[in-house]
Write an enzyme that holds these catalytic residues in place. Structure first.
Site, mmCIF file in Angstrom:
data_model
loop_
_atom_site.group_PDB
_atom_site.id
_atom_site.type_symbol
_atom_site.label_atom_id
_atom_site.label_comp_id
_atom_site.label_asym_id
_atom_site.label_seq_id
_atom_site.Cartn_x
_atom_site.Cartn_y
_atom_site.Cartn_z
ATOM 1 N N GLU A 115 76.143 40.589 52.153
ATOM 2 C CA GLU A 115 76.023 41.770 51.291
ATOM 3 C C GLU A 115 74.781 41.651 50.402
ATOM 4 O O GLU A 115 74.027 42.608 50.222
ATOM 5 C CB GLU A 115 77.249 41.921 50.386
ATOM 6 C CG GLU A 115 78.555 42.086 51.124
ATOM 7 C CD GLU A 115 79.265 40.771 51.415
ATOM 8 O OE1 GLU A 115 78.609 39.802 51.842
ATOM 9 O OE2 GLU A 115 80.488 40.723 51.206
ATOM 10 N N CYS A 137 82.906 38.800 48.273
ATOM 11 C CA CYS A 137 83.178 37.768 47.263
ATOM 12 C C CYS A 137 82.807 38.285 45.867
ATOM 13 O O CYS A 137 82.171 39.334 45.709
ATOM 14 C CB CYS A 137 82.404 36.487 47.586
ATOM 15 S SG CYS A 137 80.675 36.527 47.076
ATOM 16 N N CYS A 144 79.062 38.899 45.097
ATOM 17 C CA CYS A 144 78.547 40.122 45.737
ATOM 18 C C CYS A 144 79.058 41.376 45.032
ATOM 19 O O CYS A 144 78.339 42.365 44.904
ATOM 20 C CB CYS A 144 78.901 40.132 47.219
ATOM 21 S SG CYS A 144 77.964 38.886 48.137
ATOM 22 N N ALA A 169 71.928 23.909 54.125
ATOM 23 C CA ALA A 169 72.493 22.557 54.145
ATOM 24 C C ALA A 169 72.967 22.161 52.750
ATOM 25 O O ALA A 169 73.920 21.389 52.602
ATOM 26 C CB ALA A 169 71.464 21.567 54.673
ATOM 27 N N CYS A 171 75.155 35.407 50.790
ATOM 28 C CA CYS A 171 76.091 36.245 51.545
ATOM 29 C C CYS A 171 75.375 37.430 52.197
ATOM 30 O O CYS A 171 74.312 37.867 51.739
ATOM 31 C CB CYS A 171 77.167 36.805 50.624
ATOM 32 S SG CYS A 171 78.320 35.597 49.987
ATOM 33 N N ASN A 209 74.816 36.763 56.590
ATOM 34 C CA ASN A 209 74.863 35.614 55.677
ATOM 35 C C ASN A 209 73.849 34.563 56.134
ATOM 36 O O ASN A 209 73.610 34.391 57.337
ATOM 37 C CB ASN A 209 76.271 35.029 55.545
ATOM 38 C CG ASN A 209 76.972 34.730 56.849
ATOM 39 O OD1 ASN A 209 76.744 35.396 57.850
ATOM 40 N ND2 ASN A 209 77.832 33.725 56.851
ATOM 41 N N TYR A 265 74.988 23.654 50.379
ATOM 42 C CA TYR A 265 75.865 24.807 50.582
ATOM 43 C C TYR A 265 75.737 25.898 49.507
ATOM 44 O O TYR A 265 75.825 27.079 49.791
ATOM 45 C CB TYR A 265 77.332 24.365 50.660
ATOM 46 C CG TYR A 265 77.698 23.519 51.851
ATOM 47 C CD1 TYR A 265 76.769 23.232 52.856
ATOM 48 C CD2 TYR A 265 78.978 22.991 51.977
ATOM 49 C CE1 TYR A 265 77.105 22.443 53.948
ATOM 50 C CE2 TYR A 265 79.328 22.206 53.070
ATOM 51 C CZ TYR A 265 78.392 21.935 54.049
ATOM 52 O OH TYR A 265 78.742 21.161 55.127
HETATM 53 N N1 THU Z 1 80.226 35.210 52.981
HETATM 54 C C1 THU Z 1 79.566 36.401 52.998
HETATM 55 O O1 THU Z 1 78.549 36.555 53.680
HETATM 56 N N2 THU Z 1 80.041 37.408 52.212
HETATM 57 C C2 THU Z 1 81.127 37.319 51.400
HETATM 58 O O2 THU Z 1 81.409 38.240 50.652
HETATM 59 C C3 THU Z 1 81.966 36.116 51.451
HETATM 60 C C4 THU Z 1 81.426 34.966 52.204
HETATM 61 C C5 THU Z 1 79.705 34.106 53.795
HETATM 62 C C6 THU Z 1 79.149 32.967 52.989
HETATM 63 C C7 THU Z 1 79.260 31.813 53.971
HETATM 64 O O3 THU Z 1 78.096 31.775 54.768
HETATM 65 C C8 THU Z 1 80.441 32.183 54.841
HETATM 66 O O4 THU Z 1 80.714 33.550 54.588
HETATM 67 C C9 THU Z 1 81.679 31.361 54.574
HETATM 68 O O5 THU Z 1 82.011 31.392 53.231
#
Ligand code: THU
Length: 140
Positions: free
Chosen positions: A59, A95, A98, A50, A57, A46, A52
């Site tokens: 994936e 998520c 993704c 800054a 992610c 991931n 957000y």
């Molecule tokens: N995140 C992922 O990399 N993959 C997901 O499927 C869910 C969330 C990351 C995004 C963010 O950097 C951190 O997890 C917290 O949400």
């Protein structure tokens, strides 16, 4: 068909890919490893921002690396996540965004592994995580 050793390698690659994460805001690091139909593994972490909402992610990092390298046919993805410098405590299910990005390139048989350790993982199909998914065939 892919042999079990390749899938072990894939799951380990997801655990290892957490080291590539850039997560200075949430401190939650995720690693993904994507197996192409010709046996190549793309890893991604991931990448936070800054601002957000600009975060990417793990994936999607892995999928975008592969697609931008000319690969569009995938067999499986493995995902591992947890607080930085700690082993995963829970399974890091992908998520919604993704899941939708996977839908774009995944076939019916695309396999998803969520991994806590080399010996602890769960497996499912994308259609179980994204039933009735929206795909390009809907757009005439
Ligand atoms: N995140 C992922 O990399 N993959 C997901 O499927 C869910 C969330 C990351 C995004 C963010 O950097 C951190 O997890 C917290 O949400």
């Amino acid at each position: 068909m892919v042999d079990e050793r390749k899938l072990e390698e894939l799951r380990y690659a997801a655990l290892q890919a957490r080291e590539m994460a850039y997560a200075p805001y949430s401190h939650y690091t995720v690693g993904a490893a994507l197996l192409t139909k010709n046996g190549k593994i793309y890893q991604g972490g991931n990448i936070e921002n800054a601002s957000y909402g600009a975060t990417n992610c793990a994936e999607r990092t892995a999928v975008f690396k592969a697609v931008s390298d000319g690969c569009r046919e995938f067999y499986a993805i493995a995902i591992a996540g947890g607080m930085e410098d700690c082993k995963p405590v829970d399974y890091a299910w992908p998520c919604g965004i993704c899941r939708q990005v996977m839908q774009e390139f995944a076939g019916e048989e695309f396999r998803i592994f969520v991994v806590k350790s080399e010996n602890e993982y769960r497996e499912c199909l994308l259609k179980e995580l994204l039933p009735y998914g929206f795909g390009g065939e809907s757009i005439q």
